[in-house]
Structures are given as C-alpha cells and as structure tokens.
Write a protein that holds these residues in place. Structure first.
Motif, PDB file in Angstrom:
ATOM      1  N   PRO A  16     -59.250   6.212  36.789  1.00 41.56           N
ATOM      2  CA  PRO A  16     -59.206   7.362  35.900  1.00 41.56           C
ATOM      3  C   PRO A  16     -58.628   6.961  34.550  1.00 41.56           C
ATOM      4  CG  PRO A  16     -57.450   7.499  37.533  1.00 41.56           C
ATOM      5  CD  PRO A  16     -58.314   6.337  37.911  1.00 41.56           C
ATOM      6  N   THR A  17     -59.001   7.670  33.512  1.00 43.75           N
ATOM      7  CA  THR A  17     -58.517   7.357  32.176  1.00 43.75           C
ATOM      8  C   THR A  17     -57.019   7.584  32.094  1.00 43.75           C
ATOM      9  OG1 THR A  17     -60.630   8.031  31.244  1.00 43.75           O
ATOM     10  CG2 THR A  17     -58.778   7.890  29.733  1.00 43.75           C
ATOM     11  N   HIS A  18     -56.309   6.613  31.500  1.00 42.82           N
ATOM     12  CA  HIS A  18     -54.869   6.736  31.354  1.00 42.82           C
ATOM     13  C   HIS A  18     -54.523   7.830  30.352  1.00 42.82           C
ATOM     14  CE1 HIS A  18     -50.776   5.358  31.813  1.00 42.82           C
ATOM     15  NE2 HIS A  18     -50.651   5.104  30.516  1.00 42.82           N
ATOM     16  N   GLY A  19     -55.363   8.037  29.367  1.00 48.02           N
ATOM     17  CA  GLY A  19     -55.155   9.118  28.412  1.00 48.02           C
ATOM     18  C   GLY A  19     -54.482   8.648  27.138  1.00 48.02           C
ATOM     19  N   PHE A  20     -54.949   9.202  25.998  1.00 45.91           N
ATOM     20  CA  PHE A  20     -54.403   8.795  24.708  1.00 45.91           C
ATOM     21  C   PHE A  20     -52.923   9.153  24.583  1.00 45.91           C
ATOM     22  CE2 PHE A  20     -53.312   9.898  20.334  1.00 45.91           C
ATOM     23  CZ  PHE A  20     -53.593   8.698  19.690  1.00 45.91           C
ATOM     24  N   ALA A  21     -52.554  10.372  25.004  1.00 38.39           N
ATOM     25  CA  ALA A  21     -51.164  10.806  24.865  1.00 38.39           C
ATOM     26  C   ALA A  21     -50.229   9.945  25.696  1.00 38.39           C
ATOM     27  CB  ALA A  21     -51.034  12.271  25.264  1.00 38.39           C
ATOM     28  N   ARG A  22     -50.645   9.660  26.939  1.00 37.16           N
ATOM     29  CA  ARG A  22     -49.795   8.849  27.809  1.00 37.16           C
ATOM     30  C   ARG A  22     -49.674   7.419  27.272  1.00 37.16           C
ATOM     31  NH1 ARG A  22     -51.687  10.658  32.295  1.00 37.16           N
ATOM     32  NH2 ARG A  22     -49.973  12.075  32.765  1.00 37.16           N
ATOM     33  N   ARG A  23     -50.774   6.880  26.716  1.00 34.10           N
ATOM     34  CA  ARG A  23     -50.724   5.546  26.132  1.00 34.10           C
ATOM     35  C   ARG A  23     -49.829   5.526  24.900  1.00 34.10           C
ATOM     36  NH1 ARG A  23     -49.939   0.425  26.461  1.00 34.10           N
ATOM     37  NH2 ARG A  23     -51.030  -0.831  24.918  1.00 34.10           N
ATOM     38  N   ALA A  24     -49.874   6.594  24.100  1.00 29.90           N
ATOM     39  CA  ALA A  24     -49.011   6.675  22.923  1.00 29.90           C
ATOM     40  C   ALA A  24     -47.538   6.693  23.332  1.00 29.90           C
ATOM     41  CB  ALA A  24     -49.354   7.928  22.116  1.00 29.90           C
ATOM     42  N   ILE A  25     -47.235   7.413  24.402  1.00 34.58           N
ATOM     43  CA  ILE A  25     -45.863   7.447  24.906  1.00 34.58           C
ATOM     44  C   ILE A  25     -45.451   6.055  25.393  1.00 34.58           C
ATOM     45  CG2 ILE A  25     -44.378   8.348  26.731  1.00 34.58           C
ATOM     46  CD1 ILE A  25     -45.960  10.983  26.504  1.00 34.58           C
ATOM     47  N   ASP A  26     -46.353   5.387  26.098  1.00 34.60           N
ATOM     48  CA  ASP A  26     -46.070   4.022  26.570  1.00 34.60           C
ATOM     49  C   ASP A  26     -45.699   3.111  25.402  1.00 34.60           C
ATOM     50  OD1 ASP A  26     -46.607   4.699  29.193  1.00 34.60           O
ATOM     51  OD2 ASP A  26     -48.625   3.850  29.201  1.00 34.60           O
ATOM     52  N   LEU A  27     -46.502   3.156  24.347  1.00 34.73           N
ATOM     53  CA  LEU A  27     -46.268   2.295  23.198  1.00 34.73           C
ATOM     54  C   LEU A  27     -44.952   2.648  22.505  1.00 34.73           C
ATOM     55  CD1 LEU A  27     -49.871   2.118  21.678  1.00 34.73           C
ATOM     56  CD2 LEU A  27     -48.611   0.255  22.781  1.00 34.73           C
ATOM     57  N   ALA A  28     -44.682   3.938  22.358  1.00 36.60           N
ATOM     58  CA  ALA A  28     -43.454   4.360  21.687  1.00 36.60           C
ATOM     59  C   ALA A  28     -42.218   3.953  22.488  1.00 36.60           C
ATOM     60  CB  ALA A  28     -43.475   5.874  21.463  1.00 36.60           C
ATOM     61  N   VAL A  29     -42.249   4.218  23.787  1.00 38.41           N
ATOM     62  CA  VAL A  29     -41.081   3.906  24.630  1.00 38.41           C
ATOM     63  C   VAL A  29     -40.888   2.398  24.748  1.00 38.41           C
ATOM     64  CG1 VAL A  29     -40.116   4.093  26.951  1.00 38.41           C
ATOM     65  CG2 VAL A  29     -41.219   6.065  25.899  1.00 38.41           C
ATOM     66  N   ALA A  30     -41.975   1.669  25.020  1.00 34.54           N
ATOM     67  CA  ALA A  30     -41.875   0.218  25.174  1.00 34.54           C
ATOM     68  C   ALA A  30     -41.459  -0.449  23.867  1.00 34.54           C
ATOM     69  CB  ALA A  30     -43.198  -0.360  25.667  1.00 34.54           C
ATOM     70  N   GLY A  31     -42.004   0.035  22.746  1.00 33.54           N
ATOM     71  CA  GLY A  31     -41.645  -0.532  21.455  1.00 33.54           C
ATOM     72  C   GLY A  31     -40.185  -0.312  21.131  1.00 33.54           C
ATOM     73  N   ALA A  32     -39.709   0.932  21.333  1.00 30.21           N
ATOM     74  CA  ALA A  32     -38.309   1.243  21.054  1.00 30.21           C
ATOM     75  C   ALA A  32     -37.383   0.473  21.989  1.00 30.21           C
ATOM     76  CB  ALA A  32     -38.075   2.747  21.194  1.00 30.21           C
ATOM     77  N   ALA A  33     -37.746   0.408  23.280  1.00 27.41           N
ATOM     78  CA  ALA A  33     -36.905  -0.306  24.237  1.00 27.41           C
ATOM     79  C   ALA A  33     -36.835  -1.795  23.932  1.00 27.41           C
ATOM     80  CB  ALA A  33     -37.449  -0.090  25.655  1.00 27.41           C
TER      81      ALA A  33
END
Length: 224
Positions: A16-33
């Motif tokens: 299933p598609t991971h989704g744009f919003a969920r991917r954006a959250i992944d990038l934001a959280v991983a980048g900040a962390a």
C-alpha cells in the motif's frame, strides 16, 4: 534465503502507498533527529573505535516493504571478529557483546543509524520491525501481509518487545521459540494495528517509543 525466495515474496505481497503526509513526517522527524543527535552518534562512534576499532557500523540485509531486501544500519554491538552471518538473535548475557555494545543494547542507541534508512526511504519512523532474512520463511499463513508495510524504527512491536532478549525461556532453544512463539505474536500485533493506522495514532506510537527508550515499557503481550 536466496534470490528465488525473495522474488516469490515480491510476487505475493502488494505494498500500500505510504502516503505523502506520512513520508513528509518521516523526513521531518528523521532530519531533525539526525541533527539533534549528531553529537551523541559521534560520541558512540568514537567509543566504538577506541574499544575495538573498525567497523563502527553493523550492516545487515533485512526484508523491506514488499519483501524487497535492503541494507539496514546499526551501531556495532558485538566484537569486530564476530561474523554478520552468525547467531540470528541477541539473548541475555550474549558473550559476543562488548561493553559499549551492552550500553547500546540497553538504551537502543544502536538503532540510531537507521535514521539514514528513513531518509533514504527504505524505512519509516513508524512501521513493523524489519526482519532478518534468517526468518524470511516465517512469513506464511497470512503473516506475509506484514510485508505490505514499510518497516520502521518505532511501532507497537518495538515498544511492547522493548526487552525482547529477556523473553526467551532458558530451557528452550531461542531460535525455535522465536519462530513458533515470538515471531507470530509480533506479526499478529502488527497486523492488528497497521491496517487501521492513522497519522495521529502513528504520532502516539512515536511518543510511546520515546517513553520506552527512557524506561517506560508496558507488560509484554505474550505469556513467556
């Protein structure tokens, strides 16, 4: 597991598609962390170099979304002379573990390099734990549906099995116990959550994952 087995899984499992919003959250959280935790990761790398030398990272092929293999990164917990193809589980009192490795195992800081896997899109912040190829044959009888979802750093399984090494009875072969008890329990837990997940519930599991790292862990979901 060989290339034929991996191809078989990819034919059976749709993603299933991971989704744009969920991917954006992944990038934001991983980048900040990554930025915030960079000094800690540098300190861990130096400690590993001083204790045993290179390599600092442990790299292992794991099963990703759709059964697609990918290279997962962790800080090395075992001695430099340990084969990456050795015993597939970490148990209490594992003699392969170094002093720094025991600290990493206790804090789960060995998982921090997987932020790079998240940034690359191979993993998510929240998702099922990526399984070792040694247990790829356990994905059967409906449990292969777990492979529909992008594997993650945090989630129900990672939180509730925070102290997984302590779950193994001393009188039982750990590999057999993992295959027959723990793997099905974790897969069923994932399948009870991910088909109904929401972004809000994923954020809740991120918070619960943080609490688990700092010492709060609920009771284990299986009777061991």
């Amino acid at each position: 597991m060989n290339a034929t087995d991996l191809s078989f899984h990819r034919r059976l499992v749709s993603s299933p598609t991971h989704g744009f919003a969920r991917r954006a959250i992944d990038l934001a959280v991983a980048g900040a962390a990554t930025v915030i935790l960079a000094p800690l990761m540098l300190l861990i790398a130096v400690a590993l170099l001083l204790e045993g030398g290179r390599p600092v990272l442990f790299v292992q092929t794991r099963m990703g979304v759709g059964g697609q293999p990918f290279r997962m990164y962790k800080f090395r917990k075992f001695g430099v002379d340990c084969s990456p193809h050795g015993f597939a589980l970490t148990v209490v009192g594992d003699s392969r573990m170094t002093t720094v490795g025991r600290f990493l195992a206790a804090t789960k800081f060995d998982e921090l390099p997987q932020l790079w896997n998240v940034l690359k899109g191979e993993m998510a912040i929240v998702g099922p734990r990526p399984e070792s190829l040694a247990f790829a044959d356990c994905f059967r009888g409906g449990l292969e549906a777990v492979l529909q979802y992008k594997p993650g750093l945090l989630g129900p399984t990672q939180v509730l099995f925070r102290h997984e090494a302590h779950f193994f009875p001393q009188s039982v072969d750990p590999i057999l116990f993992y295959r027959e008890v723990m793997f099905p329990a974790k897969a069923k837990l994932d399948l009870s959550y991910y088909p109904q997940r929401t972004i809000v519930s994923d954020i809740v599991w991120m918070l619960r994952g943080f609490l688990a790292v700092v010492g709060w862990v609920p009771s284990p979901p299986i009777d061991v």
